[in-house]
Design a protein around this motif. Sequence first.
Motif, PDB file in Angstrom:
ATOM      1  N   ALA A  70     -13.266  78.599  97.594  1.00 25.77           N
ATOM      2  CA  ALA A  70     -12.196  80.350  98.074  1.00 25.77           C
ATOM      3  C   ALA A  70     -12.785  80.668  98.386  1.00 25.77           C
ATOM      4  O   ALA A  70     -12.668  82.068  99.572  1.00 25.77           O
ATOM      5  CB  ALA A  70     -11.732  80.428  96.497  1.00 25.77           C
ATOM      6  N   ILE A  71     -14.310  81.769  97.717  1.00 26.22           N
ATOM      7  CA  ILE A  71     -14.900  82.472  98.018  1.00 26.22           C
ATOM      8  C   ILE A  71     -15.522  82.513  99.127  1.00 26.22           C
ATOM      9  O   ILE A  71     -15.949  83.226 100.466  1.00 26.22           O
ATOM     10  CB  ILE A  71     -15.798  82.948  96.807  1.00 26.22           C
ATOM     11  N   GLN A  72     -16.090  81.301  99.280  1.00 26.42           N
ATOM     12  CA  GLN A  72     -17.084  81.119 100.545  1.00 26.42           C
ATOM     13  C   GLN A  72     -15.827  81.145 102.321  1.00 26.42           C
ATOM     14  O   GLN A  72     -16.548  81.073 103.092  1.00 26.42           O
ATOM     15  CB  GLN A  72     -18.607  79.289 100.685  1.00 26.42           C
ATOM     16  N   GLU A  73     -14.904  80.249 102.126  1.00 26.04           N
ATOM     17  CA  GLU A  73     -13.632  80.510 102.975  1.00 26.04           C
ATOM     18  C   GLU A  73     -13.254  81.729 103.087  1.00 26.04           C
ATOM     19  O   GLU A  73     -12.500  82.021 103.902  1.00 26.04           O
ATOM     20  CB  GLU A  73     -13.312  79.844 102.202  1.00 26.04           C
ATOM     21  N   GLY A  74     -13.754  83.099 102.352  1.00 33.76           N
ATOM     22  CA  GLY A  74     -13.401  84.506 102.619  1.00 33.76           C
ATOM     23  C   GLY A  74     -12.104  85.091 101.640  1.00 33.76           C
ATOM     24  O   GLY A  74     -12.394  86.455 102.123  1.00 33.76           O
ATOM     25  N   ALA A  75     -12.015  84.269 100.385  1.00 30.62           N
ATOM     26  CA  ALA A  75     -11.537  85.225 100.174  1.00 30.62           C
ATOM     27  C   ALA A  75     -11.850  86.300  99.092  1.00 30.62           C
ATOM     28  O   ALA A  75     -12.736  86.225  99.152  1.00 30.62           O
ATOM     29  CB  ALA A  75     -11.273  84.190  98.151  1.00 30.62           C
ATOM     30  N   ASP A  76     -10.827  87.676  99.767  1.00 29.89           N
ATOM     31  CA  ASP A  76     -11.359  89.238  98.563  1.00 29.89           C
ATOM     32  C   ASP A  76     -11.018  89.240  97.270  1.00 29.89           C
ATOM     33  O   ASP A  76     -10.562  89.479  96.938  1.00 29.89           O
ATOM     34  CB  ASP A  76      -9.643  90.322  99.400  1.00 29.89           C
TER      35      ASP A  76
END
Length: 250
Positions: A70-76
Amino acid sequence: MRRTALLAAAFLLAPALAACGGDDEGTTLNVYAAASLTATFEEVAEVFEQEHDGVDVELNFSGSSDLVTAIQEGADADVFASADLPNMDKITTDGLEAGDPVDFATNTLQIVVPPGNPAGVTGFADLAGADVKLVVCAPEVPCGAATQKVSENTGITLSPVSEEQSVTDVLGKVTSGEADAGLVYVTDVIAAGEAVEGIEFPEAAEVVNTYPIVVLADSEEGDLAQEFVDLVLGEAGQGVLGDAGFAPAP
């Protein structure tokens, strides 16, 4: 008011849905944490909100590998707490961290069975029995990687009926009666109380998971995020973790 969110597959595909930063109602701090930290981080977040008027800590719990995705895909996300070092390494390899990750706790596996232990499990070798419905974490999840390591160390091959994406899912299969046994962390057994029974096994001591935490580079609330990390690392946070059964970081 603080809210707790469990990541779903749809959420992973739409990270922009997660709010971050200040808004008309105050400031939101998004903390992404391993599922095994659920009870402890809820308690730490309560303390943080009491100390920071107008700040809402949004807790997002799931398997560490799903959180990394999720973080790698841009989650805030503002803060990430992993249940192992390899998943934190994925964050630092991609340069998504704002500083050096800090280890804050350790955890070990324990066998969990329904009350009364109907399958008569007494140790790790029993989990390989053909008549035992076993549930474990998937290999990419920290608790699954630890399970795989114990299996390799002992030479005992397990044949689970399912592999779950978080330790809480394994626990849920056992408490619902869908499994005779599972492998979770010591802290999960303690948190589940009378809903399960825990069985210690000596081989677990050779496979210890270390939990690191870090502020993320894209955080819009970097100072607040660092204060949350400091709370986890400080006396209050370490007290909460110790009461839940976590051991100190090495």
